[in-house]
Scaffold this active site. Structure first.
Site, short mmCIF file in Angstrom:
data_model
loop_
_atom_site.label_atom_id
_atom_site.label_comp_id
_atom_site.label_asym_id
_atom_site.label_seq_id
_atom_site.Cartn_x
_atom_site.Cartn_y
_atom_site.Cartn_z
N ASP A 255 3.81 -18.62 7.44
CA ASP A 255 2.97 -18.14 8.16
C ASP A 255 3.52 -17.34 9.20
OD1 ASP A 255 -0.29 -18.92 8.20
OD2 ASP A 255 0.54 -17.97 9.88
N ASP B 110 -6.69 -13.74 4.97
CA ASP B 110 -7.60 -12.59 5.36
C ASP B 110 -7.99 -11.69 4.08
OD1 ASP B 110 -8.56 -10.41 6.29
OD2 ASP B 110 -7.20 -10.28 8.03
N LYS C 285 -11.28 -3.87 4.31
CA LYS C 285 -11.27 -2.38 4.50
C LYS C 285 -9.99 -1.90 3.98
CE LYS C 285 -14.87 -2.03 8.14
NZ LYS C 285 -15.03 -1.26 9.49
N GLU D 20 3.56 -21.73 -0.12
CA GLU D 20 2.11 -21.71 0.39
C GLU D 20 2.03 -20.60 1.36
OE1 GLU D 20 -1.84 -23.79 2.92
OE2 GLU D 20 0.18 -24.52 2.78
N ASP E 172 -12.90 -18.31 0.34
CA ASP E 172 -14.53 -18.09 0.45
C ASP E 172 -15.04 -16.89 0.26
OD1 ASP E 172 -13.09 -17.41 2.87
OD2 ASP E 172 -15.43 -17.12 3.60
#
Length: 228
Positions: free
Chosen positions: A75, A124, A128, A50, A158
């Site tokens: 992470d 994230d 840009k 993950e 999302d």
């Protein structure tokens, strides 16, 4: 830095399932378990990653229902990893581990063909900076260095922009088979190859951010593909 965060960082050092290796150490000595994760888990079961796991919601939830697989959450935020590592120790879940590192370095931790599945959950979207997206060609090339043939990847987000980018701009240029795609996970009924695919695991658990997005009325997108 808050007291609670410092306390969690200290406790992280005691967890046998949490690995923290700095860049200089990786450069000098490499990672001891690279290509040898079977020694840590004590078995040759398939490995699922993950990436950008946060508190390890999926790492822990999937490990609970798949004792015949091994799960590793990755992470850079140690205070978040603390929650998943602590839960796995307390239950206990012996098929769970965590790595604290930047995703850019992830291929330093696994040998060729050592990983069988990847989940990318609410990363994230880098609106840009497409090259920094975890589904960009740059990152997919990195994953291929340690993914076994026919490995499956999942994107749950999302961000409609990240979903569209991955589905329409990236994957058509990759050697892969798109198995499931929906831009509204909880309301669509996408056509599935029921022999190989299921939405059950995509709906298995909801991360902190997912619950927040759903409360705001944002649809959750989901994409699953298999590399060749």
């Amino acid at each position: 830095m808050g007291h609670h965060k410092l306390k969690r960082f200290a406790e992280n050092l005691t967890f046998p399932n949490l690995f923290q290796v700095g860049f200089e150490e990786l450069e000098k000595d490499g990672f001891a378990l690279r290509g040898r994760w079977a020694e840590h888990f004590g078995n040759d079961n398939p490995i699922t990653l993950e990436l950008g796991c946060g508190k390890g919601d999926y790492t822990v939830a999937l490990a609970r229902i798949h004792p015949d697989r091994n799960f590793i959450g990755v992470d850079i935020k140690g205070a978040r990893l603390w929650r998943g590592a602590k839960t796995a120790v307390e239950e206990p879940l012996e098929n769970v581990a965590f790595i604290r590192t930047r995703i850019e370095l992830i291929d330093r931790f696994f040998g060729p063909g050592e990983v069988n599945e990847v989940w990318i959950t609410f990363c994230d979207p880098q609106p840009k900076k497409p090259n920094k997206r975890l589904t960009s060609p740059r990152f997919l090339a990195t994953y291929r260095r340690f993914l076994a043939t026919d490995s499956v990847l999942h994107l749950k987000t999302d961000s409609q922009e990240l979903y569209d980018y991955t589905l329409n701009e990236v994957l058509p240029n990759e050697q892969c088979e798109i198995r499931v795609c929906t831009n509204d996970l909880y309301n669509d009924n996408p056509t599935l190859d029921t022999q190989h695919s299921s939405l059950a695991e995509a709906k298995l658990t909801q991360t902190y951010y997912e619950r927040m997005f759903l409360a705001e009325g944002k649809p959750i997108t989901y994409l699953q593909w298999q590399i060749k």
